[in-house]
Motif scaffolding. Structure first.
Motif, PDB file in Angstrom:
ATOM      1  N   MET A 104       0.845  -1.176   0.000  1.00 31.67           N
ATOM      2  CA  MET A 104       0.000   0.000   0.000  1.00 31.67           C
ATOM      3  C   MET A 104       0.890   1.238   0.000  1.00 31.67           C
ATOM      4  O   MET A 104       1.948   1.258   0.595  1.00 31.67           O
ATOM      5  CB  MET A 104      -0.877   0.011   1.251  1.00 31.67           C
ATOM      6  N   LYS A 105       0.432   2.252  -0.664  1.00 30.68           N
ATOM      7  CA  LYS A 105       1.166   3.503  -0.751  1.00 30.68           C
ATOM      8  C   LYS A 105       0.251   4.644  -0.341  1.00 30.68           C
ATOM      9  O   LYS A 105      -0.903   4.701  -0.759  1.00 30.68           O
ATOM     10  CB  LYS A 105       1.657   3.717  -2.181  1.00 30.68           C
ATOM     11  N   ILE A 106       0.771   5.511   0.484  1.00 32.75           N
ATOM     12  CA  ILE A 106       0.032   6.720   0.838  1.00 32.75           C
ATOM     13  C   ILE A 106       0.476   7.814  -0.121  1.00 32.75           C
ATOM     14  O   ILE A 106       1.666   8.034  -0.321  1.00 32.75           O
ATOM     15  CB  ILE A 106       0.324   7.136   2.290  1.00 32.75           C
ATOM     16  N   ASP A 107      -0.477   8.468  -0.731  1.00 35.26           N
ATOM     17  CA  ASP A 107      -0.161   9.495  -1.709  1.00 35.26           C
ATOM     18  C   ASP A 107      -0.924  10.758  -1.344  1.00 35.26           C
ATOM     19  O   ASP A 107      -2.062  10.704  -0.895  1.00 35.26           O
ATOM     20  CB  ASP A 107      -0.551   9.028  -3.111  1.00 35.26           C
ATOM     21  N   GLY A 108      -0.304  11.864  -1.552  1.00 31.10           N
ATOM     22  CA  GLY A 108      -0.954  13.137  -1.269  1.00 31.10           C
ATOM     23  C   GLY A 108      -0.008  14.277  -1.579  1.00 31.10           C
ATOM     24  O   GLY A 108       1.119  14.072  -2.010  1.00 31.10           O
ATOM     25  N   ARG A 109      -0.468  15.458  -1.347  1.00 31.00           N
ATOM     26  CA  ARG A 109       0.345  16.642  -1.587  1.00 31.00           C
ATOM     27  C   ARG A 109       0.572  17.363  -0.275  1.00 31.00           C
ATOM     28  O   ARG A 109      -0.346  17.518   0.523  1.00 31.00           O
ATOM     29  CB  ARG A 109      -0.340  17.578  -2.570  1.00 31.00           C
ATOM     30  N   PHE A 110       1.780  17.814  -0.110  1.00 28.80           N
ATOM     31  CA  PHE A 110       2.166  18.554   1.085  1.00 28.80           C
ATOM     32  C   PHE A 110       2.220  20.031   0.737  1.00 28.80           C
ATOM     33  O   PHE A 110       2.844  20.428  -0.235  1.00 28.80           O
ATOM     34  CB  PHE A 110       3.537  18.057   1.569  1.00 28.80           C
ATOM     35  N   TRP A 111       1.523  20.847   1.509  1.00 29.40           N
ATOM     36  CA  TRP A 111       1.501  22.296   1.312  1.00 29.40           C
ATOM     37  C   TRP A 111       1.761  22.989   2.630  1.00 29.40           C
ATOM     38  O   TRP A 111       1.279  22.546   3.671  1.00 29.40           O
ATOM     39  CB  TRP A 111       0.114  22.754   0.818  1.00 29.40           C
ATOM     40  N   LEU A 112       2.481  24.080   2.578  1.00 29.10           N
ATOM     41  CA  LEU A 112       2.568  24.981   3.714  1.00 29.10           C
ATOM     42  C   LEU A 112       1.621  26.126   3.416  1.00 29.10           C
ATOM     43  O   LEU A 112       1.654  26.705   2.326  1.00 29.10           O
ATOM     44  CB  LEU A 112       3.994  25.512   3.883  1.00 29.10           C
ATOM     45  N   THR A 113       0.762  26.430   4.361  1.00 28.12           N
ATOM     46  CA  THR A 113      -0.176  27.526   4.171  1.00 28.12           C
ATOM     47  C   THR A 113       0.113  28.627   5.175  1.00 28.12           C
ATOM     48  O   THR A 113       0.700  28.393   6.237  1.00 28.12           O
ATOM     49  CB  THR A 113      -1.642  27.051   4.338  1.00 28.12           C
ATOM     50  N   LYS A 114      -0.309  29.800   4.799  1.00 25.89           N
ATOM     51  CA  LYS A 114      -0.143  30.962   5.665  1.00 25.89           C
ATOM     52  C   LYS A 114      -1.361  31.853   5.439  1.00 25.89           C
ATOM     53  O   LYS A 114      -1.743  32.092   4.284  1.00 25.89           O
ATOM     54  CB  LYS A 114       1.153  31.692   5.298  1.00 25.89           C
ATOM     55  N   LYS A 115      -1.972  32.302   6.513  1.00 25.68           N
ATOM     56  CA  LYS A 115      -3.179  33.134   6.413  1.00 25.68           C
ATOM     57  C   LYS A 115      -4.246  32.436   5.574  1.00 25.68           C
ATOM     58  O   LYS A 115      -4.910  33.042   4.737  1.00 25.68           O
ATOM     59  CB  LYS A 115      -2.853  34.511   5.842  1.00 25.68           C
ATOM     60  N   ASN A 116      -4.362  31.113   5.751  1.00 27.74           N
ATOM     61  CA  ASN A 116      -5.335  30.269   5.042  1.00 27.74           C
ATOM     62  C   ASN A 116      -5.150  30.284   3.524  1.00 27.74           C
ATOM     63  O   ASN A 116      -6.094  30.045   2.779  1.00 27.74           O
ATOM     64  CB  ASN A 116      -6.772  30.651   5.406  1.00 27.74           C
TER      65      ASN A 116
END
Length: 94
Positions: free
Chosen positions: A1-13
């Protein structure tokens, strides 16, 4: 199984840094040009500039410096602040 997704840093939503934006900064650093970096990523200059403006609007300090004219023409380089953001992003993304 592989976990897939995108990583984002957010600021002020708002989206601040993601994989594509980091890649854009790295290519600007490598090429010394927003236009050349955009071409390498197969995006328009306008799209690249909009991403940079969006990041700059959320950043504590500017991410790029414009270099004006001269014999070889102008260009763009990353600020020390932008260079500081890249390694932690890669670590967190891993």
């Amino acid at each position: 199984m592989k976990i897939d997704g995108r990583f984002w840093l957010t600021k002020k939503n708002q989206s601040f840094l993601g994989t594509g934006r980091i890649e854009l900064l790295e290519r600007i650093d490598k090429t010394g040009s927003i236009n050349a970096a955009a071409k390498e990523m197969k995006m328009s200059y306008k799209a690249a500039w909009e991403r940079i403006n969006g990041m700059n609007a959320l950043a504590d300090q500017p991410l790029i410096e414009r270099i004006t004219g001269g014999k070889g023409g102008g260009g763009t380089k990353l600020t020390p602040y932008a260079r500081e953001l890249i390694p932690p992003f890669h670590r967190y993304n891993e």
